[in-house]
Design a protein around this motif. Structure first.
Motif, PDB file in Angstrom:
ATOM      1  N   THR A  99      63.675  19.938  26.604  1.00 50.73           N
ATOM      2  CA  THR A  99      62.891  21.170  26.568  1.00 50.73           C
ATOM      3  C   THR A  99      61.609  20.936  25.770  1.00 50.73           C
ATOM      4  O   THR A  99      61.561  20.071  24.893  1.00 50.73           O
ATOM      5  N   PRO A 100      60.561  21.722  26.045  1.00 51.17           N
ATOM      6  CA  PRO A 100      59.301  21.555  25.299  1.00 51.17           C
ATOM      7  C   PRO A 100      59.373  22.073  23.871  1.00 51.17           C
ATOM      8  O   PRO A 100      58.487  21.781  23.067  1.00 51.17           O
ATOM      9  N   ALA A 101      60.420  22.858  23.576  1.00 51.99           N
ATOM     10  CA  ALA A 101      60.585  23.400  22.225  1.00 51.99           C
ATOM     11  C   ALA A 101      62.060  23.357  21.837  1.00 51.99           C
ATOM     12  O   ALA A 101      62.940  23.521  22.685  1.00 51.99           O
ATOM     13  N   VAL A 102      62.325  23.111  20.560  1.00 47.77           N
ATOM     14  CA  VAL A 102      63.684  23.184  20.042  1.00 47.77           C
ATOM     15  C   VAL A 102      63.671  23.994  18.756  1.00 47.77           C
ATOM     16  O   VAL A 102      62.672  24.017  18.025  1.00 47.77           O
ATOM     17  N   THR A 103      64.779  24.647  18.509  1.00 47.13           N
ATOM     18  CA  THR A 103      64.970  25.381  17.260  1.00 47.13           C
ATOM     19  C   THR A 103      66.227  24.846  16.584  1.00 47.13           C
ATOM     20  O   THR A 103      67.279  24.737  17.225  1.00 47.13           O
ATOM     21  N   ILE A 104      66.103  24.503  15.318  1.00 45.83           N
ATOM     22  CA  ILE A 104      67.293  24.075  14.582  1.00 45.83           C
ATOM     23  C   ILE A 104      67.527  25.032  13.416  1.00 45.83           C
ATOM     24  O   ILE A 104      66.595  25.488  12.766  1.00 45.83           O
ATOM     25  N   VAL A 105      68.784  25.326  13.191  1.00 44.72           N
ATOM     26  CA  VAL A 105      69.168  26.211  12.105  1.00 44.72           C
ATOM     27  C   VAL A 105      69.616  25.372  10.923  1.00 44.72           C
ATOM     28  O   VAL A 105      70.277  24.340  11.081  1.00 44.72           O
ATOM     29  N   GLY A 106      69.217  25.797   9.743  1.00 45.92           N
ATOM     30  CA  GLY A 106      69.618  25.114   8.523  1.00 45.92           C
ATOM     31  C   GLY A 106      69.912  26.118   7.424  1.00 45.92           C
ATOM     32  O   GLY A 106      69.493  27.279   7.493  1.00 45.92           O
ATOM     33  N   LYS A 107      70.609  25.667   6.422  1.00 44.53           N
ATOM     34  CA  LYS A 107      71.016  26.546   5.323  1.00 44.53           C
ATOM     35  C   LYS A 107      69.880  26.720   4.308  1.00 44.53           C
ATOM     36  O   LYS A 107      69.298  25.745   3.840  1.00 44.53           O
ATOM     37  N   SER A 108      69.590  28.001   4.003  1.00 43.02           N
ATOM     38  CA  SER A 108      68.573  28.267   2.985  1.00 43.02           C
ATOM     39  C   SER A 108      69.142  29.023   1.778  1.00 43.02           C
ATOM     40  O   SER A 108      68.448  29.214   0.788  1.00 43.02           O
ATOM     41  N   TRP A 109      70.393  29.447   1.865  1.00 46.57           N
ATOM     42  CA  TRP A 109      71.065  30.154   0.765  1.00 46.57           C
ATOM     43  C   TRP A 109      71.950  29.149   0.042  1.00 46.57           C
ATOM     44  O   TRP A 109      72.851  28.551   0.653  1.00 46.57           O
ATOM     45  N   ASP A 110      71.732  28.937  -1.226  1.00 46.85           N
ATOM     46  CA  ASP A 110      72.501  27.945  -1.976  1.00 46.85           C
ATOM     47  C   ASP A 110      74.006  28.207  -1.912  1.00 46.85           C
ATOM     48  O   ASP A 110      74.816  27.269  -1.917  1.00 46.85           O
ATOM     49  N   LYS A 136      60.357  16.133  15.466  1.00 46.74           N
ATOM     50  CA  LYS A 136      58.918  16.203  15.720  1.00 46.74           C
ATOM     51  C   LYS A 136      58.382  14.929  16.371  1.00 46.74           C
ATOM     52  O   LYS A 136      57.325  14.949  17.006  1.00 46.74           O
ATOM     53  N   LYS A 137      59.104  13.827  16.250  1.00 44.27           N
ATOM     54  CA  LYS A 137      58.687  12.585  16.894  1.00 44.27           C
ATOM     55  C   LYS A 137      58.981  12.602  18.392  1.00 44.27           C
ATOM     56  O   LYS A 137      58.434  11.778  19.137  1.00 44.27           O
ATOM     57  N   HIS A 138      59.837  13.555  18.818  1.00 39.35           N
ATOM     58  CA  HIS A 138      60.317  13.532  20.205  1.00 39.35           C
ATOM     59  C   HIS A 138      60.037  14.818  20.978  1.00 39.35           C
ATOM     60  O   HIS A 138      60.128  14.806  22.210  1.00 39.35           O
ATOM     61  N   VAL A 139      59.734  15.920  20.280  1.00 38.11           N
ATOM     62  CA  VAL A 139      59.605  17.226  20.937  1.00 38.11           C
ATOM     63  C   VAL A 139      58.260  17.842  20.551  1.00 38.11           C
ATOM     64  O   VAL A 139      57.808  17.717  19.403  1.00 38.11           O
ATOM     65  N   ASP A 140      57.645  18.533  21.487  1.00 36.81           N
ATOM     66  CA  ASP A 140      56.324  19.127  21.240  1.00 36.81           C
ATOM     67  C   ASP A 140      56.353  20.150  20.110  1.00 36.81           C
ATOM     68  O   ASP A 140      55.505  20.133  19.215  1.00 36.81           O
ATOM     69  N   GLU A 141      57.310  21.086  20.186  1.00 41.28           N
ATOM     70  CA  GLU A 141      57.376  22.158  19.186  1.00 41.28           C
ATOM     71  C   GLU A 141      58.768  22.206  18.567  1.00 41.28           C
ATOM     72  O   GLU A 141      59.775  22.214  19.278  1.00 41.28           O
ATOM     73  N   VAL A 142      58.802  22.263  17.247  1.00 36.59           N
ATOM     74  CA  VAL A 142      60.062  22.351  16.514  1.00 36.59           C
ATOM     75  C   VAL A 142      60.009  23.574  15.605  1.00 36.59           C
ATOM     76  O   VAL A 142      59.093  23.705  14.780  1.00 36.59           O
ATOM     77  N   PHE A 143      60.978  24.460  15.787  1.00 37.51           N
ATOM     78  CA  PHE A 143      61.078  25.660  14.960  1.00 37.51           C
ATOM     79  C   PHE A 143      62.298  25.528  14.040  1.00 37.51           C
ATOM     80  O   PHE A 143      63.353  25.049  14.472  1.00 37.51           O
ATOM     81  N   PHE A 144      62.144  25.959  12.806  1.00 35.52           N
ATOM     82  CA  PHE A 144      63.245  25.897  11.846  1.00 35.52           C
ATOM     83  C   PHE A 144      63.722  27.297  11.522  1.00 35.52           C
ATOM     84  O   PHE A 144      62.984  28.105  10.970  1.00 35.52           O
ATOM     85  N   ASP A 145      64.978  27.592  11.884  1.00 35.09           N
ATOM     86  CA  ASP A 145      65.606  28.868  11.537  1.00 35.09           C
ATOM     87  C   ASP A 145      66.231  28.761  10.153  1.00 35.09           C
ATOM     88  O   ASP A 145      67.233  28.035   9.967  1.00 35.09           O
ATOM     89  N   ALA A 146      65.659  29.442   9.188  1.00 25.23           N
ATOM     90  CA  ALA A 146      66.205  29.447   7.829  1.00 25.23           C
ATOM     91  C   ALA A 146      67.297  30.508   7.742  1.00 25.23           C
ATOM     92  O   ALA A 146      67.035  31.687   7.505  1.00 25.23           O
ATOM     93  N   GLU A 147      68.538  30.074   7.959  1.00 23.88           N
ATOM     94  CA  GLU A 147      69.663  31.001   8.024  1.00 23.88           C
ATOM     95  C   GLU A 147      69.880  31.677   6.664  1.00 23.88           C
ATOM     96  O   GLU A 147      69.737  31.052   5.620  1.00 23.88           O
ATOM     97  N   HIS A 148      70.216  32.970   6.709  1.00 25.15           N
ATOM     98  CA  HIS A 148      70.480  33.762   5.491  1.00 25.15           C
ATOM     99  C   HIS A 148      69.309  33.695   4.500  1.00 25.15           C
ATOM    100  O   HIS A 148      69.508  33.751   3.291  1.00 25.15           O
ATOM    101  N   PHE A 149      68.091  33.602   5.038  1.00 29.14           N
ATOM    102  CA  PHE A 149      66.947  33.412   4.151  1.00 29.14           C
ATOM    103  C   PHE A 149      66.797  34.552   3.143  1.00 29.14           C
ATOM    104  O   PHE A 149      66.581  34.313   1.949  1.00 29.14           O
TER     105      PHE A 149
END
Length: 338
Positions: A99-110, A136-149
């Motif tokens: 896909t031209p864009a990917v979104t990855i979720v990561g933990k932002s609440w300690d 970012k080396k492989h996909v045009d757009e990368v979005f980061f979902d900061a879970e429980h931000f």
């Protein structure tokens, strides 16, 4: 806010399917993707490749879709703590989706880092940075979902800012701030978004809210006031627990009330049709009293109301129904007057 524009990122095909009693086939998801493209959304999150055969099948078929405007996005998570990105099956599945864009979720609440992932806070920062850098080396757009931000920010703002800074420094195109538990108040959302803009020197931000406090739409609008440029939500507010932020309310409020550019006028007129199309594929009845797209949204029953509306619709309608593709209805009853 007349000079502001935002991108619409639809998560109906992923987050929406986590709602109770909702299940789409591959064919359903492809049909919905076509409808969302006709509506004019900018991104369509198709699912989580590698998590189930249906989502894998969707991404394979979606490569052949002829979309007018929308980009298909794949969703996944940051790499696991003890493996490299090259070894991580979730990361590799994102690349295989092509896909031209990917979104990855990561933990932002300690709290989630130590209690759920069971890793150190520093290791979590490394995981976030490595995952975004690799993608970012492989996909045009990368979005980061900061879970429980927002929960994280209210409990440990310093560390929560470090997590999104790690993603930002690694090259994430948009940092998406998530009210995952849906319990944040609108004024908190706006204030925290503004603080993030100060701390990170106005990065590209997005918003992802849930509706557990019946504030998903309001929180999204307040996030726009705070400065976000990407809006995530689902058609009809489908989603886990009490649902996600409802794009069928967010979009017309942005365009008609806040004068924020998000869809073209002719695209907005397709909102009612898209809403009911998705309702039909869920096999769930439409909610008659939904704002803008519900059958009762422009239905008039009381005699005084009917009399006034027939003279001038502005007397009892905040917008004209045709701008969202809906219609006015006059109901005949014993309340209609003599």
């Amino acid at each position: 806010m007349s000079d502001k524009s935002v991108k619409i990122y639809d998560v109906t095909l992923r987050d929406g399917t986590q709602g109770e009693s909702i299940s789409f086939s591959i064919h359903d998801k492809l049909r919905i993707a076509q409808k969302l493209d006709e509506l004019g959304v900018h991104y369509i999150e198709g699912g989580w490749p590698g998590s189930n055969e249906r989502d894998e099948g969707f991404f394979e078929e979606a490569k052949r879709l002829k979309l007018r405007k929308a980009k298909i996005a794949a969703f996944g998570s940051t790499r696991r703590a003890k493996v490299t990105c090259e070894e991580d099956s979730s990361i590799q599945a994102l690349l295989q989706a092509e896909t031209p864009a990917v979104t990855i979720v990561g933990k932002s609440w300690d709290f989630h880092v130590t209690e759920v992932l069971k890793i150190s806070l520093d290791t979590n920062l490394e995981v976030i940075h490595d995952s975004v850098t690799y993608l970012k080396k492989h996909v045009d757009e990368v979005f980061f979902d900061a879970e429980h931000f927002f929960d994280g920010f209210k409990n440990n703002p310093e560390y929560t800012i470090e997590t999104i800074k790690a993603a930002h420094d690694a090259g994430a195109d948009v940092i998406v701030l998530c009210d995952t538990n849906g319990g944040t108040m609108p004024w908190e959302i706006e204030s925290i978004v503004k603080e993030v803009n100060i701390q990170l020197d106005n990065p590209s931000l997005g918003i992802h809210t849930h509706n557990d406090g019946e504030l998903g739409v309001a929180n999204t609008l307040y996030a726009v006031r705070g400065g976000v440029g990407q809006i995530q939500g689902t058609i009809n507010g489908y989603g886990e627990r009490c649902g996600n932020a409802n794009l069928c309310s967010i979009i017309p409020n942005l365009k008609l009330k806040l004068d924020v550019d998000c869809l073209e006028d002719k695209e907005l007129t397709k909102l009612y049709d898209v809403s009911h199309f998705v309702h039909e594929l869920t096999n769930l009845p439409p909610i008659k009293h939904d704002a803008f797209v519900g059958e009762s949204a422009f239905a008039h029953k009381g005699g005084i109301h009917v009399n006034a509306v027939m003279k001038n619709s502005k007397t009892y309608e905040h917008v004209s129904p045709d701008v969202v593709g809906n219609r006015r209805r006059i109901l005949i009853s014993d309340l209609s007057g003599r």
